[in-house]
Design a protein around this motif. Structure first.
Motif, PDB file in Angstrom:
ATOM      1  N   VAL A  50      16.065   5.780   2.561  1.00 56.87           N
ATOM      2  CA  VAL A  50      15.523   6.707   3.565  1.00 56.87           C
ATOM      3  C   VAL A  50      16.242   8.054   3.483  1.00 56.87           C
ATOM      4  O   VAL A  50      15.622   9.116   3.606  1.00 56.87           O
ATOM      5  CB  VAL A  50      15.657   6.093   4.966  1.00 56.87           C
ATOM      6  CG1 VAL A  50      15.311   7.121   6.043  1.00 56.87           C
ATOM      7  CG2 VAL A  50      14.758   4.857   5.098  1.00 56.87           C
ATOM      8  N   ALA A  51      17.560   8.035   3.223  1.00 59.52           N
ATOM      9  CA  ALA A  51      18.338   9.278   3.177  1.00 59.52           C
ATOM     10  C   ALA A  51      17.930  10.190   2.028  1.00 59.52           C
ATOM     11  O   ALA A  51      18.235  11.389   2.053  1.00 59.52           O
ATOM     12  CB  ALA A  51      19.825   8.941   3.064  1.00 59.52           C
ATOM     13  N   GLN A  63       0.805  -1.219   0.000  1.00 61.63           N
ATOM     14  CA  GLN A  63       0.000   0.000   0.000  1.00 61.63           C
ATOM     15  C   GLN A  63       0.842   1.274   0.000  1.00 61.63           C
ATOM     16  O   GLN A  63       0.561   2.219  -0.740  1.00 61.63           O
ATOM     17  CB  GLN A  63      -0.955  -0.005   1.195  1.00 61.63           C
ATOM     18  CG  GLN A  63      -2.114  -0.975   1.028  1.00 61.63           C
ATOM     19  CD  GLN A  63      -3.111  -0.888   2.168  1.00 61.63           C
ATOM     20  OE1 GLN A  63      -2.821  -0.355   3.234  1.00 61.63           O
ATOM     21  NE2 GLN A  63      -4.307  -1.428   1.944  1.00 61.63           N
ATOM     22  N   SER A  64       1.884   1.288   0.818  1.00 63.75           N
ATOM     23  CA  SER A  64       2.725   2.482   0.899  1.00 63.75           C
ATOM     24  C   SER A  64       3.420   2.759  -0.434  1.00 63.75           C
ATOM     25  O   SER A  64       3.501   3.911  -0.881  1.00 63.75           O
ATOM     26  CB  SER A  64       3.763   2.305   2.011  1.00 63.75           C
ATOM     27  OG  SER A  64       4.558   3.455   2.138  1.00 63.75           O
ATOM     28  N   PHE A  65       3.900   1.698  -1.088  1.00 73.28           N
ATOM     29  CA  PHE A  65       4.567   1.827  -2.381  1.00 73.28           C
ATOM     30  C   PHE A  65       3.594   2.365  -3.432  1.00 73.28           C
ATOM     31  O   PHE A  65       3.915   3.296  -4.179  1.00 73.28           O
ATOM     32  CB  PHE A  65       5.121   0.468  -2.794  1.00 73.28           C
ATOM     33  CG  PHE A  65       5.929   0.471  -4.062  1.00 73.28           C
ATOM     34  CD1 PHE A  65       7.143   1.143  -4.127  1.00 73.28           C
ATOM     35  CD2 PHE A  65       5.477  -0.202  -5.186  1.00 73.28           C
ATOM     36  CE1 PHE A  65       7.902   1.146  -5.302  1.00 73.28           C
ATOM     37  CE2 PHE A  65       6.229  -0.210  -6.359  1.00 73.28           C
ATOM     38  CZ  PHE A  65       7.439   0.469  -6.414  1.00 73.28           C
ATOM     39  N   ALA A  70       7.207  10.035   5.726  1.00 73.59           N
ATOM     40  CA  ALA A  70       7.810   9.989   7.067  1.00 73.59           C
ATOM     41  C   ALA A  70       7.425   8.694   7.764  1.00 73.59           C
ATOM     42  O   ALA A  70       8.242   8.088   8.475  1.00 73.59           O
ATOM     43  CB  ALA A  70       7.380  11.205   7.882  1.00 73.59           C
ATOM     44  N   GLU A  71       6.205   8.261   7.565  1.00 76.46           N
ATOM     45  CA  GLU A  71       5.756   6.999   8.154  1.00 76.46           C
ATOM     46  C   GLU A  71       6.527   5.834   7.547  1.00 76.46           C
ATOM     47  O   GLU A  71       6.922   4.886   8.249  1.00 76.46           O
ATOM     48  CB  GLU A  71       4.253   6.825   7.937  1.00 76.46           C
ATOM     49  CG  GLU A  71       3.660   5.591   8.595  1.00 76.46           C
ATOM     50  CD  GLU A  71       3.811   5.599  10.106  1.00 76.46           C
ATOM     51  OE1 GLU A  71       3.958   4.497  10.690  1.00 76.46           O
ATOM     52  OE2 GLU A  71       3.791   6.693  10.708  1.00 76.46           O
ATOM     53  N   LYS A  84      13.986   3.473  10.400  1.00 83.69           N
ATOM     54  CA  LYS A  84      14.901   2.862   9.425  1.00 83.69           C
ATOM     55  C   LYS A  84      16.208   3.634   9.369  1.00 83.69           C
ATOM     56  O   LYS A  84      16.227   4.848   9.555  1.00 83.69           O
ATOM     57  CB  LYS A  84      14.258   2.837   8.029  1.00 83.69           C
ATOM     58  CG  LYS A  84      13.066   1.909   7.893  1.00 83.69           C
ATOM     59  CD  LYS A  84      12.523   1.964   6.468  1.00 83.69           C
ATOM     60  CE  LYS A  84      11.308   1.065   6.300  1.00 83.69           C
ATOM     61  NZ  LYS A  84      10.742   1.183   4.931  1.00 83.69           N
ATOM     62  N   LEU A  85      17.300   2.929   9.072  1.00 78.74           N
ATOM     63  CA  LEU A  85      18.599   3.569   8.904  1.00 78.74           C
ATOM     64  C   LEU A  85      18.628   4.370   7.604  1.00 78.74           C
ATOM     65  O   LEU A  85      17.886   4.066   6.664  1.00 78.74           O
ATOM     66  CB  LEU A  85      19.698   2.510   8.889  1.00 78.74           C
ATOM     67  CG  LEU A  85      19.896   1.737  10.205  1.00 78.74           C
ATOM     68  CD1 LEU A  85      20.904   0.617  10.000  1.00 78.74           C
ATOM     69  CD2 LEU A  85      20.348   2.679  11.323  1.00 78.74           C
ATOM     70  N   PRO A  86      19.485   5.376   7.502  1.00 81.61           N
ATOM     71  CA  PRO A  86      19.510   6.235   6.303  1.00 81.61           C
ATOM     72  C   PRO A  86      19.687   5.478   4.992  1.00 81.61           C
ATOM     73  O   PRO A  86      19.114   5.868   3.972  1.00 81.61           O
ATOM     74  CB  PRO A  86      20.697   7.169   6.575  1.00 81.61           C
ATOM     75  CG  PRO A  86      20.787   7.235   8.059  1.00 81.61           C
ATOM     76  CD  PRO A  86      20.400   5.875   8.547  1.00 81.61           C
ATOM     77  N   GLN A  87      20.490   4.416   4.974  1.00 80.38           N
ATOM     78  CA  GLN A  87      20.743   3.687   3.728  1.00 80.38           C
ATOM     79  C   GLN A  87      19.780   2.526   3.497  1.00 80.38           C
ATOM     80  O   GLN A  87      19.944   1.767   2.538  1.00 80.38           O
ATOM     81  CB  GLN A  87      22.186   3.181   3.704  1.00 80.38           C
ATOM     82  CG  GLN A  87      23.223   4.294   3.687  1.00 80.38           C
ATOM     83  CD  GLN A  87      22.944   5.322   2.598  1.00 80.38           C
ATOM     84  OE1 GLN A  87      22.734   4.971   1.440  1.00 80.38           O
ATOM     85  NE2 GLN A  87      22.944   6.603   2.965  1.00 80.38           N
ATOM     86  N   ALA A  88      18.780   2.404   4.351  1.00 82.13           N
ATOM     87  CA  ALA A  88      17.775   1.348   4.164  1.00 82.13           C
ATOM     88  C   ALA A  88      16.795   1.749   3.061  1.00 82.13           C
ATOM     89  O   ALA A  88      16.581   2.937   2.812  1.00 82.13           O
ATOM     90  CB  ALA A  88      17.011   1.123   5.464  1.00 82.13           C
ATOM     91  N   PRO A  89      16.199   0.764   2.369  1.00 82.86           N
ATOM     92  CA  PRO A  89      15.189   1.090   1.350  1.00 82.86           C
ATOM     93  C   PRO A  89      14.019   1.836   1.983  1.00 82.86           C
ATOM     94  O   PRO A  89      13.564   1.486   3.068  1.00 82.86           O
ATOM     95  CB  PRO A  89      14.758  -0.281   0.828  1.00 82.86           C
ATOM     96  CG  PRO A  89      15.857  -1.217   1.192  1.00 82.86           C
ATOM     97  CD  PRO A  89      16.434  -0.691   2.470  1.00 82.86           C
TER      98      PRO A  89
END
Length: 387
Positions: free
Chosen positions: A254-255, A233-235, A288-289, A294-299
């Motif tokens: 995320v970054a 859904q988010s995608f 933002a949700e 999540k870490l900055p380099q995470a999808p």
């Protein structure tokens, strides 16, 4: 010493040595023969004196031992003349196979468009070119017949999907595009002096891409999102809010999202160059949700298993959502990009240049497919000119 290479007896009488023997066939042009052992058939060469560079250029023609010994000189002479003709048209003296041309193109993409595009092209070549017989051909020997045969075989291959269905014309076009681009780069670099072999044989099928024929209005898009599995859904919601290619959205980390500035940096995309998209507050909220914890380099977007989405992982969940929402079977992830661009142009009157920047494509491409949607705006503007 004047040497004759045109008879078997004359060649057999030559002493074995490392240096080739040369026979002149015209001014500055020679056919060579190297015989380093009495147990081997010998190797043929061609040599050309380049007046502009003031030096000899040469190439190996091979043993030609697939032919009877008495036919090898004539075959070497024909091959040499073809090479001389190639050089005369400005061609390079570098030898390159079809596979080598593809590998050169992958490196070109890596430097010009980034790792993602290079990896995509490399994967296509591994699937459809490298295992074929023509991969080992000298690119100068490639013919239209070779490429027509390759195209027929590719068209007959079932798609690599769950149902292994027939390859659509649009899929065939995409699979041919990288190969055609690799050959065109070889032409630009002088490895071959004509595009005759692939000009018609690899011509794309016109009108094959029907993805832009299917449009979903905002209500239909909401139904599609509601019918999707939670991880999807988010995608899908992001695809409904941004004019991005699905692949580019899937590559976001995320970054790339800056909640404080309300911007999204899109880097891994077909267009190649980075761009930053200004976001409305509502879009900032759901991104933002998606980025939470999540870490900055995470999808930024992941599937139910926590992995980055790709065309193979989203295909069947989207098909299930399309069915659950009662939408046309022709709906794909790309349909949402088309629908969003359509609305930006036809509902909101955004100028084509800005749409092109947001979508990561050229103004020409947007004009080709969407300019007709501005007719009502044009009509209203012209009406204001009437006295």
């Amino acid at each position: 010493m004047k040497v004759k290479l045109n008879t078997v007896a004359a060649r057999d009488a030559l002493p074995v040595r490392r240096d080739p023997y040369w026979q002149r066939i015209e001014k500055g042009c020679y056919v060579g023969y190297r015989r380093m052992s009495t147990a081997t058939p010998g190797t043929w060469l061609a040599r050309y004196y380049d007046d502009a560079a003031g030096k000899n250029r040469w190439t190996t023609l091979g043993a030609l031992d697939h032919l009877p010994a008495n036919e090898r000189f004539d075959a070497a002479q024909r091959a040499a003349r073809e090479w001389f003709d190639h050089l005369g048209k400005g061609g390079s003296d570098e030898n390159c196979t079809v596979r080598g041309a593809c590998e050169r193109y992958v490196e070109h993409l890596r430097h010009e468009s980034g790792e993602a595009k290079a990896a995509e092209a490399s994967a296509r070549f591994r699937r459809y070119v490298y295992d074929e017989r023509l991969a080992g051909f000298d690119i100068k020997k490639l013919t239209a017949a070779h490429l027509k045969d390759w195209r027929r075989k590719l068209a007959a291959k079932p798609v690599a999907s769950k149902d292994g269905g027939k390859r659509a014309d649009s899929t065939l076009n995409r699979d041919m595009a990288s190969f055609r681009a690799a050959l065109n780069l070889a032409l630009a670099d002088g490895l071959v002096t004509s595009s005759h072999a692939w000009e018609q044989a690899l011509r794309p099928i016109s009108g094959a891409d029907g993805r832009r024929d299917t449009y979903l209005d905002p209500d239909q898009r909401r139904r599609l999102v509601d019918a999707a599995q939670p991880a999807l859904q988010s995608f899908l919601k992001a695809l409904c809010a941004l004019p991005l290619r699905p692949g580019a959205l899937a590559q976001l980390n995320v970054a790339d999202f800056n909640a404080r500035l309300g911007t999204l940096r899109v880097g891994a995309d077909k267009a190649g160059a980075d761009r930053r998209i200004p976001l409305p507050a509502a879009t900032v909220g759901f991104l933002a949700e998606a980025a939470r914890d999540k870490l900055p380099q995470a999808p930024l977007f992941v599937d139910a298993n926590g992995r980055r989405w790709d065309k193979d992982s989203w295909k069947w969940p989207i098909k299930a959502a399309v069915s659950g929402a009662g939408l046309p079977d022709s709906v794909t992830a790309y349909t949402l990009r088309h629908s969003v661009i359509t609305d930006l142009v036809s509902r909101h009157g955004l100028d084509l240049t800005t749409v092109a920047v947001l979508a990561g494509t050229s103004v020409e491409m947007i004009a080709k497919h969407y300019a007709h949607l501005q007719q009502d705006y044009a009509r209203n503007a012209l009406a204001q000119l009437v006295l």
